[in-house]
Design an enzyme around this catalytic site. Structure first.
Site, PDB file in Angstrom:
ATOM      1  N   GLU A 138     -19.220  26.798 -14.924  1.00  0.00           N
ATOM      2  CA  GLU A 138     -18.220  27.737 -14.125  1.00  0.00           C
ATOM      3  C   GLU A 138     -17.217  27.167 -13.469  1.00  0.00           C
ATOM      4  OE1 GLU A 138     -19.906  31.739 -14.285  1.00  0.00           O
ATOM      5  OE2 GLU A 138     -21.336  31.017 -16.324  1.00  0.00           O
ATOM      6  N   ILE A 168     -16.182  21.253 -19.911  1.00  0.00           N
ATOM      7  CA  ILE A 168     -17.102  20.756 -20.640  1.00  0.00           C
ATOM      8  C   ILE A 168     -17.146  19.588 -21.515  1.00  0.00           C
ATOM      9  CG2 ILE A 168     -18.374  21.610 -22.853  1.00  0.00           C
ATOM     10  CD1 ILE A 168     -19.315  23.342 -19.920  1.00  0.00           C
ATOM     11  N   GLY A 251     -33.819  15.022 -18.092  1.00  0.00           N
ATOM     12  CA  GLY A 251     -33.444  13.516 -19.179  1.00  0.00           C
ATOM     13  C   GLY A 251     -31.751  13.644 -19.462  1.00  0.00           C
ATOM     14  N   ARG A 253     -30.520  13.626 -16.200  1.00  0.00           N
ATOM     15  CA  ARG A 253     -29.967  12.720 -15.773  1.00  0.00           C
ATOM     16  C   ARG A 253     -30.287  10.826 -15.849  1.00  0.00           C
ATOM     17  NH1 ARG A 253     -31.703  17.342 -11.478  1.00  0.00           N
ATOM     18  NH2 ARG A 253     -29.634  18.343 -11.599  1.00  0.00           N
ATOM     19  N   GLN A 289     -19.437 -19.820  -1.279  1.00  0.00           N
ATOM     20  CA  GLN A 289     -20.947 -19.254  -0.983  1.00  0.00           C
ATOM     21  C   GLN A 289     -20.744 -18.013  -0.971  1.00  0.00           C
ATOM     22  OE1 GLN A 289     -22.979 -19.998   2.439  1.00  0.00           O
ATOM     23  NE2 GLN A 289     -24.886 -20.811   1.033  1.00  0.00           N
ATOM     24  N   GLU A 374     -23.750  16.591 -14.156  1.00  0.00           N
ATOM     25  CA  GLU A 374     -25.355  16.326 -13.971  1.00  0.00           C
ATOM     26  C   GLU A 374     -25.783  16.324 -12.325  1.00  0.00           C
ATOM     27  OE1 GLU A 374     -27.171  14.713 -17.553  1.00  0.00           O
ATOM     28  OE2 GLU A 374     -25.558  14.628 -18.569  1.00  0.00           O
TER      29      GLU A 374
HETATM   30  C1  LIG Z   1     -16.178  14.684 -16.637  1.00  0.00           C
HETATM   31  C2  LIG Z   1     -16.775  15.669 -16.084  1.00  0.00           C
HETATM   32  C3  LIG Z   1     -17.888  16.030 -17.571  1.00  0.00           C
HETATM   33  C4  LIG Z   1     -18.834  17.189 -16.870  1.00  0.00           C
HETATM   34  N1  LIG Z   1     -19.304  17.772 -18.117  1.00  0.00           N
HETATM   35  C5  LIG Z   1     -19.792  18.236 -17.571  1.00  0.00           C
HETATM   36  C6  LIG Z   1     -20.827  19.925 -19.006  1.00  0.00           C
HETATM   37  O1  LIG Z   1     -20.867  18.632 -20.037  1.00  0.00           O
HETATM   38  N2  LIG Z   1     -21.573  21.014 -18.470  1.00  0.00           N
HETATM   39  C7  LIG Z   1     -21.243  21.188 -17.951  1.00  0.00           C
HETATM   40  O2  LIG Z   1     -22.236  22.380 -17.595  1.00  0.00           O
HETATM   41  N3  LIG Z   1     -20.233  20.502 -16.554  1.00  0.00           N
HETATM   42  C8  LIG Z   1     -20.579  19.539 -16.743  1.00  0.00           C
HETATM   43  N4  LIG Z   1     -19.388  18.760 -15.791  1.00  0.00           N
HETATM   44  C9  LIG Z   1     -19.404  19.561 -14.215  1.00  0.00           C
HETATM   45  C10 LIG Z   1     -19.943  18.745 -12.905  1.00  0.00           C
HETATM   46  O3  LIG Z   1     -21.713  19.400 -13.924  1.00  0.00           O
HETATM   47  C11 LIG Z   1     -19.729  20.091 -12.181  1.00  0.00           C
HETATM   48  O4  LIG Z   1     -18.431  18.971 -11.748  1.00  0.00           O
HETATM   49  C12 LIG Z   1     -20.294  19.111 -10.795  1.00  0.00           C
HETATM   50  O5  LIG Z   1     -21.806  19.813 -10.684  1.00  0.00           O
HETATM   51  C13 LIG Z   1     -20.236  19.527 -10.035  1.00  0.00           C
HETATM   52  O6  LIG Z   1     -19.578  20.716  -8.821  1.00  0.00           O
HETATM   53  P1  LIG Z   1     -18.217  21.063  -8.860  1.00  0.00           P
HETATM   54  O7  LIG Z   1     -17.646  19.995  -9.629  1.00  0.00           O
HETATM   55  O8  LIG Z   1     -17.767  22.267  -8.607  1.00  0.00           O
HETATM   56  O9  LIG Z   1     -18.699  20.306  -7.728  1.00  0.00           O
HETATM   57  P2  LIG Z   1     -18.170  21.660  -6.388  1.00  0.00           P
HETATM   58  O10 LIG Z   1     -19.704  22.340  -6.238  1.00  0.00           O
HETATM   59  O11 LIG Z   1     -17.749  22.270  -5.542  1.00  0.00           O
HETATM   60  O12 LIG Z   1     -18.696  20.610  -5.142  1.00  0.00           O
HETATM   61  C14 LIG Z   1     -18.081  20.015  -4.474  1.00  0.00           C
HETATM   62  C15 LIG Z   1     -18.388  18.869  -3.103  1.00  0.00           C
HETATM   63  O13 LIG Z   1     -19.583  19.017  -2.389  1.00  0.00           O
HETATM   64  C16 LIG Z   1     -20.550  18.689  -2.706  1.00  0.00           C
HETATM   65  N5  LIG Z   1     -21.852  20.063  -2.465  1.00  0.00           N
HETATM   66  C17 LIG Z   1     -21.164  21.629  -3.086  1.00  0.00           C
HETATM   67  N6  LIG Z   1     -22.942  21.504  -2.286  1.00  0.00           N
HETATM   68  C18 LIG Z   1     -23.140  20.666  -1.666  1.00  0.00           C
HETATM   69  C19 LIG Z   1     -24.816  20.780  -0.825  1.00  0.00           C
HETATM   70  N7  LIG Z   1     -25.439  22.266  -0.952  1.00  0.00           N
HETATM   71  N8  LIG Z   1     -25.180  20.442   0.032  1.00  0.00           N
HETATM   72  C20 LIG Z   1     -24.330  18.782   0.025  1.00  0.00           C
HETATM   73  N9  LIG Z   1     -22.934  18.565  -0.484  1.00  0.00           N
HETATM   74  C21 LIG Z   1     -23.256  19.731  -1.724  1.00  0.00           C
HETATM   75  C22 LIG Z   1     -20.758  18.487  -3.955  1.00  0.00           C
HETATM   76  O14 LIG Z   1     -21.247  17.146  -3.777  1.00  0.00           O
HETATM   77  C23 LIG Z   1     -19.627  17.599  -3.643  1.00  0.00           C
HETATM   78  O15 LIG Z   1     -19.013  16.539  -3.451  1.00  0.00           O
HETATM   79  C24 LIG Z   1     -18.743  17.729 -15.945  1.00  0.00           C
HETATM   80  C25 LIG Z   1     -17.255  16.914 -14.980  1.00  0.00           C
HETATM   81  C26 LIG Z   1     -16.778  16.187 -14.748  1.00  0.00           C
HETATM   82  C27 LIG Z   1     -15.530  15.988 -14.087  1.00  0.00           C
END
Ligand SMILES: Cc1cc2nc3c(=O)[nH]c(=O)nc-3n(C[C@H](O)[C@H](O)[C@H](O)COP(=O)(O)OP(=O)(O)OC[C@H]3O[C@@H](n4cnc5c(N)ncnc54)[C@H](O)[C@@H]3O)c2cc1C
Length: 396
Positions: A138, A168, A251, A253, A289, A374
């Site tokens: 979300e 999504i 799975g 991942r 090389q 994921e």
């Molecule tokens: C092209 C694309 C397709 C996608 N498809 C789907 C889908 O089909 N279904 C779905 O549900 N989602 C989907 N996603 C969403 C995706 O899973 C999320 O973008 C992802 O989980 C990260 O969430 P966020 O973008 O809100 O980043 P945030 O959670 O805001 O993270 C921002 C940064 O902070 C870091 N971070 C956050 N918390 C911590 C912590 N506790 N410790 C260390 N570092 C942390 C993260 O690693 C990241 O580097 C998709 C995303 C993209 C870009």
């Protein structure tokens, strides 16, 4: 591209794979060569979702690879699935990734749905005639997915869903949405999962996101406003949704990791070929090389990543208690290695690597997001560290 595949054809199978898996690999490669490779660059450039090609993948059983045969799937192991995804991704990592997400959502639906719901959707999804999206993220709940705010409120013999999902994959082009929504209190235990027909009244799709890669599949936000679903569309029990979402991701991942292996193999093969063709300073690049060592390191990383993905897949197939942490390690390692190998392959191509005439820039762009979705690779480290520090069990 044919030359790329010739090089791959001569690569030996890693230990522990049998004749059957060799046959899956061959079938996936033949399909990718015939149906994906000729069009992948155009689908990327013009952001075309290749619905017909995905349906043909379904005819070969690739849309329900590890879905039970009784539910219409191919009934293969997770290990078999990684072999198929790697081959598809070697030629079109974006389309392969969509097929992998569809497999994950289809598995969740067929594994946890009540019999009537499974019968209604199973065969259509597993055959690729219908497609599924996975809706967890979300706008305010990404890495901290258990804080999601979308609500499903019980109303008579069904639920009413309100909320917004972000990023999504496939949204707007799929037939069913596997939606995680809150039916109880805060935290993971208050979440349930639902199979929601994608065209129900009250569902609205956002604009197609413009992205660095994965251009052959749409990514959109999805808004739910007063969306009514029958109670029979719930997957599992109330409160089980987050656990189901995480089981799907084990799975998922692996699949994403396997797609990175494929892209990396495609990039490595392209670089290997290029070093043998390109001449500078009166010699083939393959005679320097420093470049030979680079290629050797790329191949070593790729083989190590593949072994890790296969080990994690075997753990999941065996139902090992530590499968989740192995899947997290494999996803982290293989997606980082995959991106780094694609980046090195681009460097070995010099300026030609940066232009679209050569496939490596697309492989690189399509690899990048795997380190993010994921579960980001930081979250993969959270999972591994938690296992090491909280359980003190060894990882062997
Ligand atoms: C092209 C694309 C397709 C996608 N498809 C789907 C889908 O089909 N279904 C779905 O549900 N989602 C989907 N996603 C969403 C995706 O899973 C999320 O973008 C992802 O989980 C990260 O969430 P966020 O973008 O809100 O980043 P945030 O959670 O805001 O993270 C921002 C940064 O902070 C870091 N971070 C956050 N918390 C911590 C912590 N506790 N410790 C260390 N570092 C942390 C993260 O690693 C990241 O580097 C998709 C995303 C993209 C870009």
């Amino acid at each position: 591209m044919a030359a790329v595949m010739d090089l791959q054809a001569s690569a030996p199978l890693p230990p522990g794979l049998g004749e059957e898996q060799l046959a899956f690999r061959r079938a996936a490669r033949d399909f990718a060569l015939a149906e994906l490779a000729p069009h992948a660059a155009r689908w990327d450039a013009e952001a075309i979702f290749p619905r017909e090609a995905i349906a043909r993948a379904g005819e070969l059983g690739f849309c329900g690879l590890y879905v039970d045969e009784a539910a219409g799937g191919s009934g293969l192991s997770r290990l078999d699935a990684t072999i198929v995804f790697e081959e598809l991704a070697a030629l079109d990592p974006s389309t392969a990734a969509f097929i992998s997400i569809h497999n994950m959502a289809t598995w969740m639906l067929t594994r946890y749905a009540a019999p009537a719901l499974r019968a209604a959707w199973g065969r259509g999804l597993a055959s690729g005639a219908q497609l599924a999206s996975y809706c967890l993220t979300e706008p305010g709940a990404g890495s901290d997915a258990a804080s999601l705010k979308t609500r499903a409120v019980r109303d008579g013999d069904g639920y009413v869903i309100d909320g917004t999902k972000a990023f999504i994959s496939g949204a707007g082009a799929t037939d069913v949405l596997v939606v995680m929504a809150r039916t109880g209190g805060e935290g993971a235990r208050g979440i349930s999962a639902f199979a929601v027909p994608a065209d129900l009244p009250g569902i609205a799709y956002g604009r197609k996101e413009e992205k660095l890669g994965w251009n052959s599949q749409p990514t959109r936000g999805v808004a739910f406003e007063g969306v009514r679903v029958p109670a029979g569309h719930r997957l599992g029990e109330e409160g089980e949704g987050f656990r189901i979402a995480m089981k799907g991701l084990d799975g998922g991942r692996l699949n994403i990791a396997a797609c990175s292996l494929g892209a990396a193999q495609g990039a490595l093969d392209a670089a290997r070929r290029y070093l043998g063709e390109r001449r500078q300073f009166g010699r083939k690049l393959a005679e320097f090389q420093a470049l030979r060592f680079k290629l050797a390191d790329m191949a070593t990383q790729l083989v190590a990543a593949r072994q890790m993905v296969h080990t994690a897949a075997r753990k999941l197939d065996a139902g090992s208690a530590d499968a989740t942490v192995w899947c997290a390690m494999a996803k982290r390692f293989a997606t980082d290695a995959g991106f780094s190998i694609c980046n090195d392959a681009l460097q070995l191509h010099g300026g030609y690597g940066y232009i679209r005439e050569y496939p490596v820039e697309r492989l690189l762009r399509d690899c990048r997001v795997r380190q993010i979705l994921e579960g980001t690779n930081e979250i993969m480290r959270v999972i591994v560290a938690r296992h090491l520090l909280d359980t003190e069990e060894e990882l062997r």
